[in-house]
Design an enzyme around this catalytic site. Sequence first.
Site, PDB file in Angstrom:
ATOM      1  N   PRO A   2      -7.811   9.909  50.864  1.00 24.74           N
ATOM      2  CA  PRO A   2      -6.627   9.551  50.088  1.00 24.74           C
ATOM      3  C   PRO A   2      -6.282   8.079  50.290  1.00 24.74           C
ATOM      4  O   PRO A   2      -6.394   7.551  51.403  1.00 24.74           O
ATOM      5  CB  PRO A   2      -5.539  10.458  50.673  1.00 24.74           C
ATOM      6  CG  PRO A   2      -6.276  11.562  51.351  1.00 24.74           C
ATOM      7  CD  PRO A   2      -7.550  10.966  51.844  1.00 24.74           C
ATOM      8  N   GLU A   3      -5.901   7.418  49.224  1.00 25.81           N
ATOM      9  CA  GLU A   3      -5.546   6.001  49.322  1.00 25.81           C
ATOM     10  C   GLU A   3      -4.026   5.845  49.328  1.00 25.81           C
ATOM     11  O   GLU A   3      -3.288   6.829  49.298  1.00 25.81           O
ATOM     12  CB  GLU A   3      -6.226   5.238  48.182  1.00 25.81           C
ATOM     13  CG  GLU A   3      -7.750   5.401  48.254  1.00 25.81           C
ATOM     14  CD  GLU A   3      -8.520   4.662  47.174  1.00 25.81           C
ATOM     15  OE1 GLU A   3      -7.986   3.692  46.587  1.00 25.81           O
ATOM     16  OE2 GLU A   3      -9.685   5.049  46.914  1.00 25.81           O
ATOM     17  N   LYS A  53      -2.313   3.670  54.264  1.00 26.31           N
ATOM     18  CA  LYS A  53      -2.766   5.064  54.294  1.00 26.31           C
ATOM     19  C   LYS A  53      -2.147   5.845  55.447  1.00 26.31           C
ATOM     20  O   LYS A  53      -2.498   7.002  55.672  1.00 26.31           O
ATOM     21  CB  LYS A  53      -4.288   5.095  54.391  1.00 26.31           C
ATOM     22  CG  LYS A  53      -4.981   4.379  53.237  1.00 26.31           C
ATOM     23  CD  LYS A  53      -6.491   4.351  53.422  1.00 26.31           C
ATOM     24  CE  LYS A  53      -7.154   3.488  52.362  1.00 26.31           C
ATOM     25  NZ  LYS A  53      -8.628   3.455  52.508  1.00 26.31           N
ATOM     26  N   ASN A 169     -11.510   3.076  47.791  1.00 27.69           N
ATOM     27  CA  ASN A 169     -12.707   2.995  46.962  1.00 27.69           C
ATOM     28  C   ASN A 169     -12.426   3.027  45.459  1.00 27.69           C
ATOM     29  O   ASN A 169     -12.941   2.206  44.703  1.00 27.69           O
ATOM     30  CB  ASN A 169     -13.675   4.119  47.341  1.00 27.69           C
ATOM     31  CG  ASN A 169     -15.105   3.640  47.377  1.00 27.69           C
ATOM     32  OD1 ASN A 169     -15.368   2.503  47.769  1.00 27.69           O
ATOM     33  ND2 ASN A 169     -16.021   4.469  46.963  1.00 27.69           N
ATOM     34  N   ARG A 262     -20.775   3.169  50.319  1.00 29.51           N
ATOM     35  CA  ARG A 262     -19.649   3.367  49.413  1.00 29.51           C
ATOM     36  C   ARG A 262     -19.959   2.779  48.039  1.00 29.51           C
ATOM     37  O   ARG A 262     -20.420   1.640  47.923  1.00 29.51           O
ATOM     38  CB  ARG A 262     -18.377   2.753  50.003  1.00 29.51           C
ATOM     39  CG  ARG A 262     -18.072   3.275  51.397  1.00 29.51           C
ATOM     40  CD  ARG A 262     -16.729   2.856  51.907  1.00 29.51           C
ATOM     41  NE  ARG A 262     -15.659   3.594  51.257  1.00 29.51           N
ATOM     42  CZ  ARG A 262     -14.374   3.491  51.617  1.00 29.51           C
ATOM     43  NH1 ARG A 262     -14.042   2.712  52.627  1.00 29.51           N
ATOM     44  NH2 ARG A 262     -13.454   4.169  50.985  1.00 29.51           N
TER      45      ARG A 262
END
Length: 277
Positions: A2-3, A53, A169, A262
């Site tokens: 989760p961002e 975060k 991401n 990533r």
Amino acid sequence: MPEGPEIRRAADRISKALIGKEIIESNFYYERIREKEEKVKNKNIKEITTKGKAMLIRFENDWSMYSHNQLYGRWTVNLNTTRVKSARALRVVLKTKKHAVRLWSATNIDLIPTSEEDEHPFLKKIGPDVLNESCSFELIEERLTSKNFHKKKASTLMLDQTFFAGLGNYLRSEILFDAKIHPDDRPFDLDKTKITQWANSIKNISHLAYKTGGFTVSKSLADKNKANGESKRSYRHAVFMRNKYECLDCKSRIERKWYGKRKLDYCPSCQIQRAKV
């Protein structure tokens, strides 16, 4: 993982269930914090906030619970009458007369005096929270052009939590596309106009994701892409997870680059590289 927008939305949801309510039961099952649990046991909560975060639950006796969901942590809010079954490891439960708030699976949890939050090993090294009202466009431009960051590639900078906290991401891909920045360019390679454009995208795309629950395109565009057969993980974005589709702006094919393990999705036609190879 989760961002920032997802953690902020979780904090909003938890706040509605807990702030201004009497905590009738609290349990802390994670071994690392068991020895401190008496400090906050059944204490009411006065504030819940986020820093990137990380989430901070501040109790009325000036202690805080710090948590970072990492890849696998999850918060849930249920009515007390709801029977919950999960294979996840339960870490924390906070109950009012109406709701039960639970943290599952996370392993990065701590109980600390509120006055010592800024000295926490994670919190003291992160940059400004891009969703915070104090994080202005001018501040973002200033950090983009600072000596600490101006020679870092965009692909690296957008995940550097010391630059700005909360970016991750999907936001990386979406911000760089919105600003039309190539992932291998650096702030050092760009003119003032592009820096301003980049700063605006960092702020605007992050806030859009927060307001819409992770969507980084308009509802009308998301609906159109959905009608065209795209899955939710692609139709809610402009480029992220759309590497097999056409660019929404120029119809070129979205491409994918890998940095470490990533992925970064981008349009090679819209995001022209300006750095010298």
